[in-house]
Structure formats: C-alpha cells, structure tokens
Design a protein around this motif. Structure first.
Motif, PDB file in Angstrom:
ATOM      1  N   LEU A 168      44.386  39.032  36.313  1.00  0.00           N
ATOM      2  CA  LEU A 168      42.972  39.121  35.947  1.00  0.00           C
ATOM      3  C   LEU A 168      42.779  38.765  34.477  1.00  0.00           C
ATOM      4  O   LEU A 168      41.874  38.006  34.116  1.00  0.00           O
ATOM      5  CB  LEU A 168      42.472  40.541  36.220  1.00  0.00           C
ATOM      6  CG  LEU A 168      40.975  40.742  36.349  1.00  0.00           C
ATOM      7  CD1 LEU A 168      40.458  40.081  37.610  1.00  0.00           C
ATOM      8  CD2 LEU A 168      40.656  42.238  36.385  1.00  0.00           C
ATOM      9  N   ASN A 173      40.100  49.434  42.245  1.00  0.00           N
ATOM     10  CA  ASN A 173      39.747  49.904  43.579  1.00  0.00           C
ATOM     11  C   ASN A 173      40.983  50.579  44.175  1.00  0.00           C
ATOM     12  O   ASN A 173      41.944  49.898  44.547  1.00  0.00           O
ATOM     13  CB  ASN A 173      39.316  48.737  44.464  1.00  0.00           C
ATOM     14  CG  ASN A 173      38.873  49.169  45.845  1.00  0.00           C
ATOM     15  OD1 ASN A 173      39.355  50.157  46.391  1.00  0.00           O
ATOM     16  ND2 ASN A 173      37.948  48.411  46.428  1.00  0.00           N
ATOM     17  N   SER A 182      34.286  43.339  36.569  1.00  0.00           N
ATOM     18  CA  SER A 182      33.133  44.152  36.921  1.00  0.00           C
ATOM     19  C   SER A 182      32.127  44.143  35.777  1.00  0.00           C
ATOM     20  O   SER A 182      32.460  43.816  34.631  1.00  0.00           O
ATOM     21  CB  SER A 182      33.589  45.584  37.223  1.00  0.00           C
ATOM     22  OG  SER A 182      32.516  46.480  37.250  1.00  0.00           O
ATOM     23  N   ARG A 200      43.646  47.281  43.847  1.00  0.00           N
ATOM     24  CA  ARG A 200      43.396  45.995  43.206  1.00  0.00           C
ATOM     25  C   ARG A 200      42.442  46.153  42.028  1.00  0.00           C
ATOM     26  O   ARG A 200      41.504  46.948  42.077  1.00  0.00           O
ATOM     27  CB  ARG A 200      42.791  45.023  44.231  1.00  0.00           C
ATOM     28  CG  ARG A 200      42.601  43.608  43.717  1.00  0.00           C
ATOM     29  CD  ARG A 200      42.041  42.732  44.824  1.00  0.00           C
ATOM     30  NE  ARG A 200      40.700  43.159  45.213  1.00  0.00           N
ATOM     31  CZ  ARG A 200      40.010  42.632  46.224  1.00  0.00           C
ATOM     32  NH1 ARG A 200      40.542  41.676  46.961  1.00  0.00           N
ATOM     33  NH2 ARG A 200      38.795  43.070  46.508  1.00  0.00           N
ATOM     34  N   TRP A 201      42.704  45.381  40.981  1.00  0.00           N
ATOM     35  CA  TRP A 201      41.814  45.320  39.821  1.00  0.00           C
ATOM     36  C   TRP A 201      40.874  44.133  39.976  1.00  0.00           C
ATOM     37  O   TRP A 201      41.253  43.101  40.533  1.00  0.00           O
ATOM     38  CB  TRP A 201      42.629  45.151  38.541  1.00  0.00           C
ATOM     39  CG  TRP A 201      43.447  46.350  38.181  1.00  0.00           C
ATOM     40  CD1 TRP A 201      44.721  46.619  38.575  1.00  0.00           C
ATOM     41  CD2 TRP A 201      43.044  47.440  37.351  1.00  0.00           C
ATOM     42  NE1 TRP A 201      45.148  47.812  38.051  1.00  0.00           N
ATOM     43  CE2 TRP A 201      44.145  48.341  37.293  1.00  0.00           C
ATOM     44  CE3 TRP A 201      41.882  47.750  36.650  1.00  0.00           C
ATOM     45  CZ2 TRP A 201      44.104  49.524  36.554  1.00  0.00           C
ATOM     46  CZ3 TRP A 201      41.834  48.930  35.914  1.00  0.00           C
ATOM     47  CH2 TRP A 201      42.938  49.804  35.877  1.00  0.00           C
ATOM     48  N   SER A 202      39.655  44.263  39.456  1.00  0.00           N
ATOM     49  CA  SER A 202      38.696  43.172  39.549  1.00  0.00           C
ATOM     50  C   SER A 202      37.765  43.183  38.350  1.00  0.00           C
ATOM     51  O   SER A 202      37.578  44.215  37.688  1.00  0.00           O
ATOM     52  CB  SER A 202      37.882  43.270  40.844  1.00  0.00           C
ATOM     53  OG  SER A 202      37.154  44.491  40.871  1.00  0.00           O
TER      54      SER A 202
END
Length: 252
Positions: free
Chosen positions: A46, A229, A238, A234-236
């Motif tokens: 990411l 999450n 935002s 998982r990272w995202s």
C-alpha cells in the motif's frame, strides 16, 4: 522517522538512542513476513503504490511502466532493512537508504546483495548527510513518531529535496483511537508489535504535521488514511485519517 547544525548537534536533536537500540534488536526479523515485522510487510504494498503513484503524477511518468521511476533520486529516511528501497530500485530509482542502526543497514546490504540490487545504504542520520545533496523524492515513513524533535527533523528532511521535488510522510495521529488501536490493540492485544514500540505522546496530528511542512514552504497536495480490516486481514487506503495516515508534500 530549517535545521542547519553540525552533525553532532543535529543528531542530538532528532535521534533517540533508545529507539535505535529497539529496532536494532529487530533487524534480523525485518525480512520475515511472518515474524514481528509482519504488519509492515502487509502494509508495504500500500505504501509502495501510494508513493509510486504520487511520484509518477509529479514527474509525469506512467505508473504501469516497470521502470517508471527511472533516473529519479530517492531518499528513504529510516529505511530499516530496505523494505521500500528494494522495490523502488526495481522501478528504476537511484535509491539512498539511511538508518542510524548499523545492524539494520547490515541487514539491508545483505538482502540487497542476495537480491542482486545496487542500493546506496548508509548508517547515518538525515542531519549528517551532505547538505549539498538533493533528492527528487524524500520519504519519512513511520519515522516522525520516533524522533526527539519533529520540527527539526522535518526541517532537515525538507532541505534534502530538489527544487520541484516531493516528500511523502506517514505516521500516526494522536487521539484516543490511535492510543486504543495503535498501542493497546497492536502491541498488547494482537501483539503485532513488541510492547513499547510506540509512545502515544510522540504521535503527530495532521494539523501539526502541516504546520511543520508549511514552515518549510511545503504544502500538502495529497493525503490519505490507512485502515485495517480485521475480517479480511487487509490494509487499504481510506479517507479516515484518525489513526494511520500518509501525506504528500510539495513546494507551494
């Protein structure tokens, strides 16, 4: 993890000896995706895409090209064992990675050699770099919350940018949520990180970060939160900058 001082004065201004010792002990585990650095490995793609895309927009490059950063000089401050340095080198950047921990740099050099990559790793601090050196991209990823003087540190980071360059900073916000999630949950409940990795009072709010950057005639041109999450593990990216966040800063 402007200031124009001697290297000894500058080092004292931003480098925390306890922080260096803490991460030196972890250096052997940097490249183990299932070890204590597992959260960093999960968030790394990411960070990589965020920085790559920002640099490609800034320098009019095609982010889909395998050598999209060809010819750009990139400085990764607090590079650890090179988790960002290696992929950016593969994208064509001329990468310099610095870290005050000799064991981190040793781990970085060893892994780069095994990977057949040429990376300029240096066991030093940003304050001790040649003040005449300049870079197209300056990274301070998860570093500012570990330094002694955030303002002095960011002043020096800004001074390393070429005219028309950019800086990317990631850190943790300072509020109740970041204490609950960034320290209590991450260090004591989930045990993602060793206890004591972070000190809540050293976290930096987006407004504070913006003020430090503005003092160096830098404006935030892009910002994003980084959210986890737990169900998907998982990272995202935002819009929520309440805990982890990243910013891109350029000359204004």
């Amino acid at each position: 993890m402007a200031m124009h001082a001697t290297s000894s004065d500058a080092s004292a201004a931003s480098v925390d000896a306890a922080e260096i010792e803490k991460f030196s002990k972890l250096s052997e585990q940097w490249w183990d995706p299932r070890g204590k650095m597992a959260p960093l490995h999960k968030i790394n793609p990411l960070r990589l895409s965020f920085i790559r895309d920002a640099a490609c927009r800034k320098f009019d490059r095609n982010a889909r090209s395998l050598n999209c950063l060809d010819g750009l000089r990139l400085l990764d401050i607090g590079c650890g064992a090179g988790l960002l340095c290696e992929p950016f080198t593969r994208l064509g950047a001329q990468v310099t990675g610095i870290d005050p921990s000799a064991t981190n740099i040793a781990a970085a050099n060893l892994h780069a050699e095994k990977s057949g990559l040429s990376i300029d790793y240096r066991c030093t601090t940003v304050e001790e770099l040649d003040p005449d050196e300049r870079f197209d991209v300056v990274l301070a990823m998860e570093v500012v919350e570990h330094v002694v003087d955030v303002g002095a540190f960011l002043d020096r980071c800004a001074s390393m940018m070429k005219p028309g360059g950019l800086m990317v900073v990631s850190t943790l916000n300072r509020n109740f949520r970041s204490f609950a999630l960034g320290i209590v949950a991450a260090e004591y409940v989930l045990r993602w990180l060793p206890r004591g990795t972070h000190q809540w009072e050293k976290f930096v709010t987006p407004d504070e970060l913006a003020q430090h950057l503005e003092r160096n005639k830098l404006g935030i041109t892009e910002q994003a939160g980084v959210s986890y999450n737990p169900i998907a593990d998982r990272w995202s990216i935002s819009s929520d900058m309440g805990v982890n966040y990243m910013v891109v800063a350029e000359e204004v």
